[in-house]
Write an enzyme that holds these catalytic residues in place. Sequence first.
Site, PDB file in Angstrom:
ATOM      1  N   SER A  92       0.824  -1.210   0.000  1.00 34.34           N
ATOM      2  CA  SER A  92       0.000   0.000   0.000  1.00 34.34           C
ATOM      3  C   SER A  92       0.858   1.259   0.000  1.00 34.34           C
ATOM      4  O   SER A  92       1.604   1.507  -0.942  1.00 34.34           O
ATOM      5  CB  SER A  92      -0.956  -0.033   1.191  1.00 34.34           C
ATOM      6  OG  SER A  92      -1.946   0.965   1.079  1.00 34.34           O
ATOM      7  N   ASP A 229      -2.296   6.483  -3.189  1.00 35.54           N
ATOM      8  CA  ASP A 229      -1.097   5.798  -2.722  1.00 35.54           C
ATOM      9  C   ASP A 229      -0.737   4.720  -3.742  1.00 35.54           C
ATOM     10  O   ASP A 229      -1.317   4.648  -4.823  1.00 35.54           O
ATOM     11  CB  ASP A 229      -1.298   5.222  -1.322  1.00 35.54           C
ATOM     12  CG  ASP A 229      -2.442   4.211  -1.258  1.00 35.54           C
ATOM     13  OD1 ASP A 229      -3.237   4.160  -2.200  1.00 35.54           O
ATOM     14  OD2 ASP A 229      -2.527   3.471  -0.260  1.00 35.54           O
ATOM     15  N   ASP A 231      -1.177   1.530  -4.130  1.00 37.10           N
ATOM     16  CA  ASP A 231      -2.141   0.537  -4.630  1.00 37.10           C
ATOM     17  C   ASP A 231      -3.535   1.114  -4.826  1.00 37.10           C
ATOM     18  O   ASP A 231      -4.469   0.386  -5.131  1.00 37.10           O
ATOM     19  CB  ASP A 231      -2.193  -0.676  -3.703  1.00 37.10           C
ATOM     20  CG  ASP A 231      -2.790  -0.349  -2.334  1.00 37.10           C
ATOM     21  OD1 ASP A 231      -2.690   0.815  -1.897  1.00 37.10           O
ATOM     22  OD2 ASP A 231      -3.340  -1.261  -1.688  1.00 37.10           O
ATOM     23  N   ASP A 233      -5.844   2.221  -2.881  1.00 34.66           N
ATOM     24  CA  ASP A 233      -6.984   2.051  -1.985  1.00 34.66           C
ATOM     25  C   ASP A 233      -7.278   3.355  -1.255  1.00 34.66           C
ATOM     26  O   ASP A 233      -8.394   3.572  -0.784  1.00 34.66           O
ATOM     27  CB  ASP A 233      -6.789   0.880  -1.016  1.00 34.66           C
ATOM     28  CG  ASP A 233      -5.595   1.040  -0.087  1.00 34.66           C
ATOM     29  OD1 ASP A 233      -4.738   1.925  -0.314  1.00 34.66           O
ATOM     30  OD2 ASP A 233      -5.502   0.254   0.882  1.00 34.66           O
TER      31      ASP A 233
END
Length: 435
Positions: A92, A229, A231, A233
Amino acid sequence: MFGTSGIRGEIGESVTCDLALDVGRALASEGYQNVVVGRDARESGRMLADAATAGLRECGADAIRVGEAATPTVARSVEWRDADAGLVVTASHNPPQDNGLKLWNPSGQAFDEAQRETISARVRDQNFDLASWDDLGEATRWDGATDRHAEALVRAAGSGDRAIVVDAGNGVGGVTADALRNLGHDVQTLNARPDGSFPARPSEPTAENCATLCEVVAATDADLGIAHDGDADRMRAVTATGEFVSGDLLLAAFAREAANPGDRVAVPVDTSLAVADLLETQGVSVERTRVGDVYVAEAATDSGVSFGGEPSGAWIWPDETLCPDGPLAACRLAELVSRRGPLGDLVAEIETYPLRRGSVETERKAEKMERVRERVTSEYDDVDTRDGVRVEVNDGWFLIRASGTEPIVRVTAEARRSRRADALFADARRMVESN
């Protein structure tokens, strides 16, 4: 083995191919027979995804590989492909030397505590049901996951004609730009080329890390800035004047739009009083949870909860999915700005209070938190220990809690007056540093 956001750690230290192999074996041994596997842009993700896939197949499960994709793309693909679970190789917003694994249910909800423990137990005990040579699982490739996600975003958000700058942070959030263009917006991208070393800026979309985005938005005719960010999410936002919007204000703006009188909104214990005060005027209440999108998602499974969010940038609309979907948040924010006017004006309507956040580094979080808990419960009456130690006083509150992903103890304090917020924060920080 699992923190609040899955497994995370430094490659070659706590996160290895052996671990990924075992997690795949454990998933298959627990009966998850069809598993979607994806990864973010970190180079180490290739080998970890290969190892996890090998573990799944070795125990008879099939892997549906979507390759490099946003975490919400993978999480939502579990339902789209009628699979039993999803596995994302990602750290992440952590730095590039880290990686990890996160597991998902078909609803889009991350594995809960009980599910995580069953996987951890199998890995600890090396308790795997290896398949015979003629009953191994198969691996197939699905290249349509990101396109399917973009289509879902267009259905979930209204069209508009705003000028928007999207900073993907060299992560895998390119689906946001695609969906916004399909919705009619004029989109400019920053750091759109995936690169897991994050050369342009650190992965976490903080005000400091997104300084260039703020400058670009302010210097152009853009109406809105979006940051993800690594990834995707998480989603954070910048106003047309280049102001980075606090997570609490963004949470309040989203919640005000999503909730109706009588509804509840799920927020973690470190959320500002401003959110509860604003929603109270609409007849909406807040339900406080432990910090972590998995806990917000658990609360959002209740039919009375219409929205859930974290000030860190995780936003959950349970009518769409129980995973934090940064691209969905971006599209719904663009719709909101198109309908109701500039983001700066929308957040200016929300009353705010002095909020202080900081942290103390420590390699012994558990021991320190135990000593802090004993001291705080002996000195204060209104203490909530569901996640760290949260203390309510007559004109504010403070929270002391160990990070689920980093070797730090976080300290948060808020009050209706600046001096009182400073005093509460200083007292709470001293408790951490002196214990």
